[in-house]
Structure formats: structure tokens, C-alpha cells
Enzyme design. Sequence first.
Site, short mmCIF file in Angstrom:
data_model
loop_
_atom_site.label_atom_id
_atom_site.label_comp_id
_atom_site.label_asym_id
_atom_site.label_seq_id
_atom_site.Cartn_x
_atom_site.Cartn_y
_atom_site.Cartn_z
CG ASP A 196 12.36 3.97 6.87
OD1 ASP A 196 13.03 3.52 5.92
OD2 ASP A 196 12.87 4.18 7.98
CG ASP B 190 9.42 14.16 14.12
OD1 ASP B 190 8.97 13.32 13.31
OD2 ASP B 190 9.70 13.88 15.29
P1 IMP Z 1 8.03 2.90 8.91
O1 IMP Z 1 7.08 2.25 9.87
O2 IMP Z 1 9.43 2.39 9.10
O3 IMP Z 1 7.59 2.84 7.48
O4 IMP Z 1 8.18 4.39 9.36
C1 IMP Z 1 7.26 5.34 9.03
C2 IMP Z 1 7.33 6.53 9.98
O5 IMP Z 1 8.67 6.74 10.44
C3 IMP Z 1 6.95 7.76 9.24
O6 IMP Z 1 5.58 8.01 9.38
C4 IMP Z 1 7.80 8.83 9.93
O7 IMP Z 1 7.10 9.32 11.04
C5 IMP Z 1 9.02 8.10 10.41
N1 IMP Z 1 10.17 8.26 9.48
C6 IMP Z 1 10.71 7.33 8.65
N2 IMP Z 1 11.74 7.81 7.94
C7 IMP Z 1 11.86 9.11 8.32
C8 IMP Z 1 12.75 10.18 7.91
O8 IMP Z 1 13.64 10.07 7.05
N3 IMP Z 1 12.54 11.37 8.54
C9 IMP Z 1 11.57 11.58 9.47
N4 IMP Z 1 10.72 10.61 9.86
C10 IMP Z 1 10.87 9.39 9.30
#
Ligand code: IMP
Length: 171
Positions: free
Chosen positions: A99, A155
Site C-alpha cells: 500500500d 484481514d
Molecule cells: P504498507 O506498509 O502501507 O505498504 O502496508 C502494507 C500492509 O498493510 C499489508 O501487508 C497489509 O497487511 C496491510 N494492508 C494494506 N492495504 C490493505 C487492504 O486493502 N486490506 C487489508 N490489509 C491491507
Amino acid sequence: MTKLIPRITEQEIQARIAEMGRQIALDYKDKDLVIIGILKGSFVFLADLIRQIPIDHDVDFMGASSYEGQESTGQIVFTKQPDLSLKNRDVLLVEDIVDTGRTLMKITEFITLLNPRSLKLCALINKQERRQMHIDVSYSGFLLNDGFIVGYGLDYNEKYRNLPGIYDLKI
Ligand code: IMP
Ligand code: MG
């Protein structure tokens, strides 16, 4: 009322994973592959992906947590470190979804300190709208722009990981 709206079917996921596995097997056929799943979200994807990679490889896990509800807390906490030695090995990190990119950035920095020969990233879902970090995802299953999705390991407050497909969650 909470609504689950179908986004990616079980069949679409499995077909894409078969393609990803074939590509990974080709790219790593003469390498010393170690696949590291990022807990907890990637465990379902990882279980299906490795069965589509018909070359020898090791599997390990790292734990990282940052989310509460639908928002990242911005603080990434490592809940588990790999057990295997990664020195001079070809490491492929497997995530459920990228994300903002902060989780994979932090984990990449950490793994780099363990001196792997190579390090690449694989994610089932590449959500680009909120990306904050420049990270190169070598193997990306599906590109999505918006929404908060659940199912297939993903989740919302620990629920919905068991769904075989992927759904938009509307609260
Ligand atoms: P980042 O550090 O913002 O890239 O977030 C990554 C983590 O956030 C992923 O490994 C997921 O556990 C969680 N995450 C991000 N977007 C979603 C979503 O749409 N649904 C569920 N979990 C998400
Ligand atoms: Mg995750």
C-alpha cells in the site's frame, strides 16, 4: 452494515498465481532461492504460490505489523525475524499487499543488513494510489488503485482471512 463486494475471484487468483510461479521458477532456476513470507497476511498466498514453483527452495517467515482497522499506524513492528541464514542467498520477499510501501521498505532495509546475494519483492496485490516509498515490486499479481480489500489472507481487524476470494469491504 458491513458489506463485502466481490473484487477478485478464487479462480482469477489461482490462474494468476500459476503464471507468477512459472516466472519465478524460470528466473531462479540456477539460484539459491529463499522465499520469505511476511506474516500474517501473506500466508495463504505463500502456501499456493510455493506449490506453483517447481524448483528447490527454502521457505521462512518474517513478521511485521502496522495496521489497525483500515489505516496504517505508520509504526512498523517486527514480530518475527527469519530463522534461516540469508547470507549470499537469493531472497524473495512475499507480501499480500503493498500500500504505502512503508512495510516493505523497512523489511528490505533489515534484510539487506543480512547480506543476501539478491533481494526481490513479490506481492499479490499492488495498490498504488497511496504509495509513499519508491519500491520495485518484481512480481506483482494484481494492480488496484483504490479501496480496502479483505479475504485470501487479507484481514480487517484479523477477520475475513479465510475467504477464498478477495472482496471490497464497505463499512
Ligand atoms: P504498507 O506498509 O502501507 O505498504 O502496508 C502494507 C500492509 O498493510 C499489508 O501487508 C497489509 O497487511 C496491510 N494492508 C494494506 N492495504 C490493505 C487492504 O486493502 N486490506 C487489508 N490489509 C491491507
Ligand atoms: Mg501484511
